[in-house]
Write a protein that holds these residues in place. Sequence first.
Motif, mmCIF file in Angstrom:
data_model
loop_
_atom_site.group_PDB
_atom_site.id
_atom_site.type_symbol
_atom_site.label_atom_id
_atom_site.label_comp_id
_atom_site.label_asym_id
_atom_site.label_seq_id
_atom_site.Cartn_x
_atom_site.Cartn_y
_atom_site.Cartn_z
ATOM 1 N N ARG B 8 0.830 -1.206 0.000
ATOM 2 C CA ARG B 8 0.000 0.000 0.000
ATOM 3 C C ARG B 8 0.871 1.265 0.000
ATOM 4 O O ARG B 8 1.658 1.470 0.927
ATOM 5 N N ASP B 9 0.704 2.039 -1.045
ATOM 6 C CA ASP B 9 1.346 3.367 -1.133
ATOM 7 C C ASP B 9 2.835 3.327 -0.744
ATOM 8 O O ASP B 9 3.326 4.170 -0.002
ATOM 9 N N LEU B 10 3.526 2.318 -1.247
ATOM 10 C CA LEU B 10 4.929 2.114 -0.846
ATOM 11 C C LEU B 10 5.839 3.159 -1.494
ATOM 12 O O LEU B 10 5.833 3.345 -2.708
ATOM 13 N N ARG B 11 6.590 3.838 -0.629
ATOM 14 C CA ARG B 11 7.577 4.821 -1.100
ATOM 15 C C ARG B 11 8.932 4.426 -0.547
ATOM 16 O O ARG B 11 9.045 4.129 0.639
ATOM 17 N N ALA B 12 9.929 4.422 -1.426
ATOM 18 C CA ALA B 12 11.245 3.974 -0.950
ATOM 19 C C ALA B 12 12.337 4.597 -1.799
ATOM 20 O O ALA B 12 12.097 5.081 -2.907
ATOM 21 N N ARG B 13 13.522 4.602 -1.231
ATOM 22 C CA ARG B 13 14.670 5.188 -1.935
ATOM 23 C C ARG B 13 15.947 4.517 -1.466
ATOM 24 O O ARG B 13 15.964 3.818 -0.451
ATOM 25 N N VAL B 59 12.557 2.772 3.394
ATOM 26 C CA VAL B 59 11.148 2.954 3.065
ATOM 27 C C VAL B 59 10.712 4.267 3.701
ATOM 28 O O VAL B 59 10.891 4.476 4.894
ATOM 29 N N THR B 60 10.168 5.162 2.868
ATOM 30 C CA THR B 60 9.810 6.483 3.390
ATOM 31 C C THR B 60 8.309 6.616 3.609
ATOM 32 O O THR B 60 7.839 7.619 4.129
ATOM 33 N N GLY B 61 7.540 5.602 3.168
ATOM 34 C CA GLY B 61 6.103 5.674 3.401
ATOM 35 C C GLY B 61 5.422 4.410 2.939
ATOM 36 O O GLY B 61 6.007 3.607 2.193
ATOM 37 N N GLY B 62 4.194 4.205 3.399
ATOM 38 C CA GLY B 62 3.422 3.060 2.961
ATOM 39 C C GLY B 62 3.702 1.811 3.770
ATOM 40 O O GLY B 62 4.420 1.857 4.773
ATOM 41 N N SER B 63 3.128 0.682 3.320
ATOM 42 C CA SER B 63 3.257 -0.550 4.094
ATOM 43 C C SER B 63 3.284 -1.760 3.183
ATOM 44 O O SER B 63 2.866 -1.699 2.024
ATOM 45 N N ILE B 64 3.837 -2.856 3.735
ATOM 46 C CA ILE B 64 3.783 -4.142 3.039
ATOM 47 C C ILE B 64 3.302 -5.185 4.047
ATOM 48 O O ILE B 64 3.953 -5.379 5.086
#
Lengths: 430, 252, 493
Positions: B8-13, B59-64
């Motif tokens: 859900r809405d996964l943000r990563a860098r 991971v800067t946001g969202g979930s797994i």
Amino acid sequence: MLITQESASYQDAVPPGGQPPWLARHRAAGMARFAAEGYPKRSQEAWRFTDLRPLTASVFPPAPPDPVAVDAATVAPHRLPCPSHRLVLVNGRFAPALSDIGVLPEGVWLGSVTDALRERPDLVAASLAEGEASLAALNAALFADGFVLAVEAGVTLEAPVEVIHYADMGAPAAAHVRNRMVVGAGGRATVIETSTGVGAGWLNTVTVVTVATGGALRHVQLQRDAAEAIHTSVVRGDLAGDARYESFSLMAGGRLSRRDIQVNLGGPGASVALNGAYLLRGSQEATFAPVVTHAAPHCRTDEVVKGVMQDRAHGVFLGTVRVHPGADGTDARQLNRNLLLSPTAWVDTKPELEILADDVKCSHGATVGSLDEASLFYLQARGIDPATARLMLVEAFAADVIDGAGLDEPIRDHVHGHLRSWLDGLEGGR
Amino acid sequence: MTNLLEIRDLRARIVGGRDILKGIDLDVAPGEVHAIMGPNGAGKSTLSSVLAGKPGYEVTGGSILYQGRDLLALPADERAREGVFLAFQYPVEIPGVNNMYFLRAALNAGRRQRGVPELDAAQFLKAVRDKLKLLDISDDLLRRAVNVGFSGGEKKRNEIFQMAMLEPKLAILDETDSGLDIDALRVVSDGVNRLRDPNRAIVLITHYQRLLDYIVPDHVHVLSDGRIVASGDKTFAAELERTGYAHLGSAA
Amino acid sequence: MSDLAMTERADAPPDTLDGLIKGTGDGYKYGFVTDIEADEAPPGLDEGTVRFISAKKGEPAWLLEWRLKAFHRWQRMAPPDWAKLNIAPIDYQASTYYSAPKANSGPKSLDEVDPELLKTYEKLGIPLGERAALAGVAVDAVFDSVSVATTYKDKLADLGIIFCSFGEAVREHPDLVRRYLGSVVPQGDNFFAALNSAVFSDGSFVYVPPGVRCPMELSTYFRINAAKSGQFERTLLIADKGAYVSYLEGCTAPQRDENQLHAAVVELVALEDAEIKYATVQNWYPGDENGKGGIYNFVTKRGACRGDRAKISWAQVETGSAITWKYPSCLLEGDGSVGAFYSVAITNNLQQADTGTKMIHIGRDTSSTIISKGISAGRGQNTYRGQVKVMPRAEGARNYTQCDSLLIGKKCGAHTVPYIEVRHPSAKVEHEATTSKISEDQMFYCQQRGLTQEDALSLIVNGFCKEVLKELPMEFAVEAQKLLAVSLEGSVG
């Protein structure tokens, strides 16, 4: 004995116009240090392989200030085959009549130490340091002259600076030379030094190099001293971030020579290339001792040094790469390869790594061997006589390091010329 | 049916960099095969790295959610033991470590976690023999050090062989087709097809449609600039082959 | 000697069985102390100490003289300072130079060995009794300074192989001892060798007669037990023409807060066509994570290939000791002789190791191989120091050296100091070295397959050391792998 002799001669080093008090202090400190330490000893780890007896067994008074008959014709064969800013030092002193500094771009200062003491004493002062050891300390006490190059930030000196050290000392005598090179941020310069001459003199040089952020200095030293000469030299380099120092050394002259190159990679991204070759025959003795200190992260060292020993010659390689704590991202490669051409030739090599950071990639290699029999046979099977085949293989072995040094064409050809002239003198030459 | 994987809405860098994944949503149910396609730099490999827990990514946001649990809270090795398998795009060489020894250590680590008895050498060897038939792998490969001196094709086959042995619940195949010739691609695809199972989900990450001729997915997604910009069924892949990604990227 | 007022005393009161095992900490499982009555020399070293030791052992006059000569040389020598080691000054007068389990003249057979000692060796995993028979390994055990049991002696004797304590060899085979003692490591070779020559207490002696292939591994286990005592064993191993022998040694010591000195000398002699394989797993107590305590391991090991085609191979796994100073070397005298050195050295916490080898090529067509794997973790400092020397007569000499260093963590150090000295043009010498940190990609790959960080590290490190571990006999290799894992505990995470 020897030390007193040198102390006595120490006034001779004072230039005609006198010297500033700070310089006198350095000279006195240098002499005191040398008097206390004396010559390097074989019990010192860095000198265990070097036989200094040719130096310690004789007395070397300062070379005469007014050199003998050395004229333009004497120096001409040693000149670069391309335009340059040329300085000639005879017996360690600037010879204006033989030099041709030419027109320098804005932001470049080039001249002798004597002139620099008048115009830019700061440049000379920066070439002296506290606590110099043995031969460098003696040099501080006794240096009579040298050359100074200063390139300001952002300035590129297009034509190479050419420095010819010519020695003509009938009896044993010493010339102590102190040089200074400083390249400002983003500046660029190339310096080619050639040492040559006749007689049994001792040339003892100290060169202090500083390259500021993003600057680059290419430094070629061609050592073709007379067969009886002694040549000791120290280069101390300090590099700021992203600065580059490319050094190439050819050691192919003198009965005893020693070249210490100490480079401190002091800022992130600094890099050094230390390439060279020692080509030795007769009873020549040569030591090449490059020491690189990685004091900052992401610096790089590339070092390839090759040695060829014939007759009773003795080559020594003492390479050290030090990586300080925190110098992460270090990438250092060091390679020393040696070719022994005679039953009595010998070599000692000690490629050393001293690593105190963990994120590093360091490697070193050393080989000693003779000419490859299979290659020799292959050439002979193609109709080449054994003597020529040998020379071809020796040349190929040494030429490789010249080609790999990234030199521009006229200079690379010039260095190749030195290699070929050395090969011509080999047993069964072409 | 409950999902095996819910993103859900996964943000990563990459640590210290700018966001590469900019809000991924993806549901994967057991038994499904999903293909994630997209141009270079879209974030495909970042997605597989984040799923497997590779260090160096944040991971800067969202979930797994994986099997209803927060996957991001688990270290990489625990994810693996819970059934998450990543077939590496560039399998890593480990000099001196025998391939078989490695695999047995991995297999038994997973069995310990599940409370299943570990396999002894004889049992392990039997299991290996059974699975070897799946893929055209020579005994010699098993005796060598992990991936050392393997050709590109051998490395990829070894990855699928490991997958067969470890029997994961969620297998992520990162560019498994890259660098394979057509014969090797067929062998690898056949292996993967045989591992399709109602209890196992497979996520194929690929740049080319070619792989999907051999492994037919249930769902196809296009990843562009860190987002899933289009999804469809298996026919969608062929459509993409004709139209390319460009219009999708700009539409997003 | 009585006028020197040496006393015999029992150290520490006896205790219950439970009390025998004292706080061992987590990491080092050999840190227990065995309470056993001991015969000890009082601390300190002078001529009287040397005489005391010699008298205790009932040595002949020639050996006492030999010791005294060494002692006088030692007095004029200084400890070596060239190694990359930070050693606090050692008070040689504070150490005890002789400590023996009090069982009078030593056991004649296993039945006579103090059961307490047997228990100790059981705990160390060293089979002295029936288990030895099963393992097919002949064992000599050295407890503090004295050899306490030698197994399988009779069976070996049938083949003419002598395997006994050094002390027994002096009594039973004085000619052999006299002929070879100090012939490879001269008394004045270095400070620690001189010290050992003066005060060595016991050790193992092996002689394999011409043409005999020793049918089993010979093994010595060394154990330092007594507090404040040094251990100075001396091993002499001779393989006569065409003989073959494989020898293993293992070392452990109790966990104590003070540093203890271990200065051993090992001499190997391989005559024509003989082969000696010598393997060491060194796990002396390394000190705690703050660098307190631990063994100072200053050892001189050297083998001479005296005859043509002789072979000597050293394999070592060095995981223990606070400080290791050790360079097992080969003198390749015979034509066509072969030397090898395989080494794994780990330093973790505050351990320091300066170790390597010397390969001296003297004869024609001699060859040598050096494989060294150094692993630095914690604040450990690990130096490979090696010399390859090709003498003017050594036509056709060959050497290959590979030395790799692995760094785990930011505060450790790895240093490589090779000396290559070549005096003959037909020599071919190759040296390669690499230093790098443990690969994050490899760690992640293993973890992605379900291995814990610790298991992944252990696996990768064992792989890194593979070329060396495969040179060890099987049982040793398994033990060594476990030791590597234990030694690296707490170095990641």
